[in-house]
Design an enzyme around this catalytic site. Structure first.
Site, mmCIF file in Angstrom:
data_model
loop_
_atom_site.group_PDB
_atom_site.id
_atom_site.type_symbol
_atom_site.label_atom_id
_atom_site.label_comp_id
_atom_site.label_asym_id
_atom_site.label_seq_id
_atom_site.Cartn_x
_atom_site.Cartn_y
_atom_site.Cartn_z
ATOM 1 N N LYS A 1 0.850 -1.193 0.000
ATOM 2 C CA LYS A 1 0.000 0.000 0.000
ATOM 3 C C LYS A 1 0.886 1.244 0.000
ATOM 4 C CE LYS A 1 -1.509 2.773 3.044
ATOM 5 N NZ LYS A 1 -1.568 4.076 2.284
ATOM 6 N N GLU B 1 10.315 0.951 10.209
ATOM 7 C CA GLU B 1 11.293 2.030 10.055
ATOM 8 C C GLU B 1 10.508 3.318 10.234
ATOM 9 O OE1 GLU B 1 12.880 4.974 9.138
ATOM 10 O OE2 GLU B 1 13.372 4.484 7.061
ATOM 11 N N CYS C 1 13.908 11.279 7.351
ATOM 12 C CA CYS C 1 13.962 10.838 8.746
ATOM 13 C C CYS C 1 15.369 10.792 9.316
ATOM 14 C CB CYS C 1 13.277 9.480 8.907
ATOM 15 S SG CYS C 1 13.832 8.238 7.739
ATOM 16 N N GLU D 1 9.874 15.672 15.887
ATOM 17 C CA GLU D 1 10.246 15.604 14.478
ATOM 18 C C GLU D 1 9.452 16.640 13.688
ATOM 19 O OE1 GLU D 1 11.238 12.056 11.346
ATOM 20 O OE2 GLU D 1 9.366 11.886 12.470
#
Length: 503
Positions: free
Chosen positions: A199, A273, A307, A405
């Site tokens: 997906k 991850e 990231c 973040e």
């Protein structure tokens, strides 16, 4: 919420000619790819795909249902046995053929990626080149897997270790590197002999669908299946499906928690991850100019939607002013613009209006807490979701912008006075994906690198990746490894077969 952040100085370079980056007939079908063909879904809903540079709709893509996910799992299940029994040599030849097909269509894929994400062509081209390299590496790695040597470890019994495919692997990929993150999963999963239901992000499915279209004749039907749609629908169904043997996700921490929670009901394996907040620890003896030059790329690559970005600088107080000056000089030269505005464009827009407003909200709160925007600090004028490359200095310790973040073109700068303080504060974030240490003292570099809680630590560089080396995190950044031969271990299982050879 709608951000009230004001615009900041700077301009977005726009294309001077109205020539589109890609002809409309080069777009992939906006349907699911199941059992080797594109097909309409069980429902009638679709998702608009928006160009983040102009806010115009590119096309519509099917919004899948749980029934579509079930159909894809069924196709993967049907193909599982025959694909798992192919020889490593056969799988390797197919992976190499896929790499060649991607290379033949590299310009098309780069332009499609830039259209869907708004990223500069130089970034999209790097994504495609890395995707090709990933397939070529995994083709070789599939043929040289190693394990404990066969031997007699119990009297009169011969032990043999087998590495077997898991079966059907469900994959959920993010919007920041749509093609590359898909390939980081697809290549080792196929190399290990598994079948896939993937997906893509509902915001950026186009290059994943194009990948399926380009490689449809190279893979047996059902080995690779793509279902477009929303995470809470398609992702959740893959995580809970009893015939899915593993779920692998690259995405946010919240998405990872949701997938792991659902997957626990069927005790399936999970590969995550997730996010990052990479500290960049700069000691007084570091080459400050080299660090600033490195962060010009490592902090702002892909508009900071990365990231592993070097987004949180911890610099010794004695050199903080000089380093900040050097960083501002470097970052102020970044070229912001549309991908069609020139090959030298380095910074594109945020992926969506919602993410654009989220980043601006972070900037507002950071400046309200006392941080100073010595460069940038807000949105850029005009259409699209562009945020100015930003350097925040005088950042208070424990400010939210140093712990959360942001995932935009923002680097924060804070100071430390002692080595232990630097290490403690670098490790205080919940993430553990990446970090870097800057010092000309090799003993200090080795020691501090060993004390930082991150899956990858660079010394005197940042965000340099190699396909041969593993990528993955600790703590809230998840578990499991992408890239390298370690990924093949993640997507296979160990079986011990013991033969009684007594006579």
């Amino acid at each position: 919420m709608t951000s009230t952040a004001t615009t900041t100085s700077g301009t977005v370079r726009r294309a001077t000619e109205p020539t589109p980056i890609l002809a409309i007939d080069k777009l992939p079908p906006g349907q699911h790819f199941i059992s080797g063909e594109f097909r309409a879904g069980a429902g009638n809903e679709s998702q608009a795909i928006v160009d983040p540079c102009t806010e115009a709709v590119i096309c519509e893509v099917a919004q899948g249902t749980a029934a579509d996910a079930d159909a894809a799992v069924g196709a993967a299940l049907e193909a599982k046995e025959s694909w798992s029994r192919t020889l490593p040599k056969q799988r390797a030849e197919i992976l190499l053929a896929i790499a060649d097909r991607l290379a033949d269509n590299a310009d098309l894929l780069s332009r499609l990626e830039a259209l869907n994400t708004g990223k500069p062509l130089m970034v999209a081209e790097d994504d495609v080149a890395s995707s090709i390299d990933s397939f070529r590496f995994m083709a070789g790695a599939a043929r040289v897997t190693t394990s404990l040597a066969a031997g007699e470890y119990a009297e009169d019994h011969l032990s043999v270790i087998l590495r077997e495919p898991l079966g059907v692997v469900g994959v959920v990929t993010p919007w920041n590197y749509p093609l590359l993150m898909a390939v980081w999963k697809i290549a080792p999963i196929l190399a290990a002999g598994n079948t896939i239901v993937l997906k893509p992000s509902e915001q950026t499915p186009l290059t994943t669908l194009k990948f399926a279209e380009l490689t449809a004749d190279l893979l047996p039907p059902g080995v690779l299946n793509i279902v477009t749609g929303l995470g809470p629908v398609i992702g959740a169904r893959l995580a809970e499906h009893p015939d899915v043997d593993m779920i692998a996700l690259t995405g946010s921490v919240n998405s990872g928690r949701a997938v792991a929670r659902v997957a626990s009901e069927t005790v399936k394996r999970v590969h995550l991850e997730l996010g990052g907040k990479a500290p960049v620890v700069i000691f007084a003896d570091a080459d400050l100019a080299a660090a600033a030059e490195s962060l010009r790329v490592a902090g702002y690559w892909n508009s900071g939607q990365e990231c592993g970005a070097g987004c949180r600088v911890l610099v010794h107080e004695s050199v903080a002013d000089r380093f900040t000056q050097l960083l501002v000089e470097q970052v102020s030269t970044l070229v912001v613009g549309e991908p069609t505005a020139g090959a030298d464009v380095e910074i594109g827009p945020m992926i969506s209006k919602a993410h654009f407003e989220r980043v601006l909200g972070h900037l507002e709160r950071a400046q309200a807490s006392g941080a100073k925007a010595v460069l940038g600090g807000g949105a850029l004028e005009g259409s699209g979701y562009f945020v100015a490359p930003t350097v925040l200095a005088d950042v208070p310790e424990d400010a939210a912008c140093t712990l959360e973040e942001i995932f935009g073109p923002v680097v924060t700068v804070e100071t430390f006075s002692t080595e232990n303080e630097a290490v403690t504060r670098a490790n205080q974030v919940p993430y553990g994906l990446a970090a870097s240490v800057w010092t000309l003292n090799p003993q200090l570099g080795h020691d501090v690198a060993s004390r930082l809680e991150a899956g990858t630590v660079w010394v005197n560089s940042h965000l340099v990746l190699a396909t041969e080396m593993p990528w993955g995190g600790f703590k809230s950044s998840g578990y499991g490894r992408d890239l390298s031969a370690y990924a093949l271990d993640d997507y296979s299982r160990t079986k011990h077969v013991m033969h009684n050879k007594a006579r």
